[in-house]
Design a protein around this motif. Structure first.
Motif: not given
Ligand SMILES: *Cc1c(COP(=O)(O)O)cnc(C)c1O
Length: 423
Positions: A58, A271, A274, A369
């Motif tokens: 995402k 995961e 950012r 994002h």
């Molecule tokens: C949005 C999200 C991420 C990524 O978050 P960052 O702040 O971009 O590292 C990872 N895992 C889940 C379940 C998320 O919803």
């Protein structure tokens, strides 16, 4: 420093030429920076067997970016059908994909099970009965509730809609096991944009403790624990970067300790979105209107449809005026878009060099994002995305939206339905 100096030094000399060729506005991403961050992540955790990053799709859902992640050996964290399609589109299969959905539909579970399936990261116990076919590997999202205060951005876990509670966690795996699951993972996500590395160390400690608790209650072993995303990046010039090496050292020590005590240790999974791409993107936009009223305004040719974070979170994004790096920031501006919303401002009361019409502005740290969060409200369309390749060439990896895109979902002749019971 926000945005790597290397990216700046690669982009600045060529940005005017790129802007002349493609027109403004555009997001531009830096292949070299993304690869370097990926390699840094892998090397930081290289002492943990089976370390695996699943890039959070995402953050920057673009096939060319995902291809780089795939080449780095990363998997994908998805939570929707389009994100699954994107990940499979670059060749990811089976356990290279983590499906971390919440409030999931049967249609989504069905789709997730296709083409070799993926790891299902279940958000609730009740979903065990809703998964059309329970895979052998089951993972639950854990919500620590009052045991953890949550970081500032993600808030208090007690108020978060995600995951199973501490009281439910043993029961969740018991039921999964009784339904035939033989392999297990454990996930949590309790931080967002966290710059304090100790917070992530505590998350790893917490997950290993929960894994140990479930192990001793049920006699099952965990293949992996997933500490989630949420690694922060310094958006402001005065912020310190996350201390990745120290964080990795302390997490590695925790895993070694667990192995010594339990005779085995789960793989360490994360995961990040950012952290992987955030600093490796910039929004380049042109000053098109200068206005002096109660404040000095710089109107640019993009708006919050290209970058929501300042309007949504009052987030700071650093801004450079191209060609004026040596000039003192002597003027205070609001840098604004064209949307009919007063919070459509990329910067509020920001000290910048004197800006003239036609100047190019480079808005930092839009690689995660950023474009992905954009919308079409007010008929403001999303801009193009470019990729600065390692060989110095530039690729258009998503064109700007057109009016035709905006109208594509409208029924100019309405599709009518008359309910039978109508009087
Ligand atoms: C949005 C999200 C991420 C990524 O978050 P960052 O702040 O971009 O590292 C990872 N895992 C889940 C379940 C998320 O919803």
């Amino acid at each position: 420093m926000p945005m790597s100096n290397d990216f700046k030094s690669r982009l600045q000399p060529v940005v005017a030429e790129i802007a002349a060729h493609y027109g403004t506005p555009f997001h531009i991403y830096d292949e070299v920076g993304i690869r370097e961050t990926g390699e840094a992540l892998k090397s930081a955790f290289s002492s943990i067997d089976g370390f695996q990053e699943y890039y959070a799709v995402k953050a920057l859902p673009n096939p060319q970016i995902l291809k780089i992640m795939h080449e780095l050996g990363f998997g994908f964290d998805c939570s929707s059908i389009p994100e699954l399609i994107l990940s499979r589109g670059v060749g990811a299969r089976g356990e290279q994909i983590m499906f971390t959905s919440n409030n999931t539909t049967t249609e989504e579970f069905d789709f997730a099970a296709q083409e070799g399936g993926c790891i299902l990261n279940l958000d609730d116990l009740s979903l065990l009965d809703k998964v059309p076919q329970l895979p052998e590997l089951v993972c639950f999202r854990y919500n620590p509730g009052p045991r953890r205060t949550g970081n500032i951005i993600i808030g208090n876990p007690v108020e978060a809609k995600y995951g199973v509670t501490h009281d439910q966690v043993v029961e969740a795996y018991r039921q999964a096991r009784d339904k035939g699951a033989t392999r297990f993972g454990l996930h949590t996500m309790v931080a967002s944009n966290e710059l304090d590395y100790t917070y992530m160390v505590e998350t790893a400690r917490m997950l290993l403790a929960v894994a140990g608790e479930v192990e001793s209650a049920l006699g099952i072993r965990f293949e992996f624990v997933n500490i989630g995303g949420g690694f922060g990046i310094p958006y402001r010039p005065d912020q310190q970067a996350l201390d990745l090496p120290q964080m990795a050292r302390e997490i590695t020590a925790l895993f070694a300790e667990y192995k010594a005590e339990h005779g085995y240790v789960p793989k360490m999974v994360m995961e990040s979105g950012r952290y992987m791409t955030g600093p490796h993107g910039a929004l380049v936009t042109r000053a098109i209107n200068l206005k002096q009223t109660y404040r000095d305004y710089v109107g640019v040719d993009s708006c919050m449809s290209a970058l929501m974070r300042p309007a949504l979170y009052e987030a700071y994004h650093h801004i450079d005026v191209i060609g004026k790096a040596d000039q003192a920031a002597t003027k205070v501006y609001d840098v604004v878009g064209s949307l009919c919303e007063n919070n459509d401002k990329f910067a509020v009361q920001r000290e910048l060099p004197v800006i003239e019409e036609g100047d190019l502005l480079m808005i930092h740290d839009t690689g995660a994002h950023g474009h992905a969060m954009g919308f079409q409200y007010n008929g403001r369309l999303r801009p193009q995305e470019l990729l600065l390749r390692a060989n110095g060439s530039v690729e258009l990896i998503r064109r700007a939206e057109t009016n035709e895109d905006y109208f594509a979902t409208q029924n100019f002749v309405a599709d009518e339905f008359k309910p039978a019971r109508q009087g």
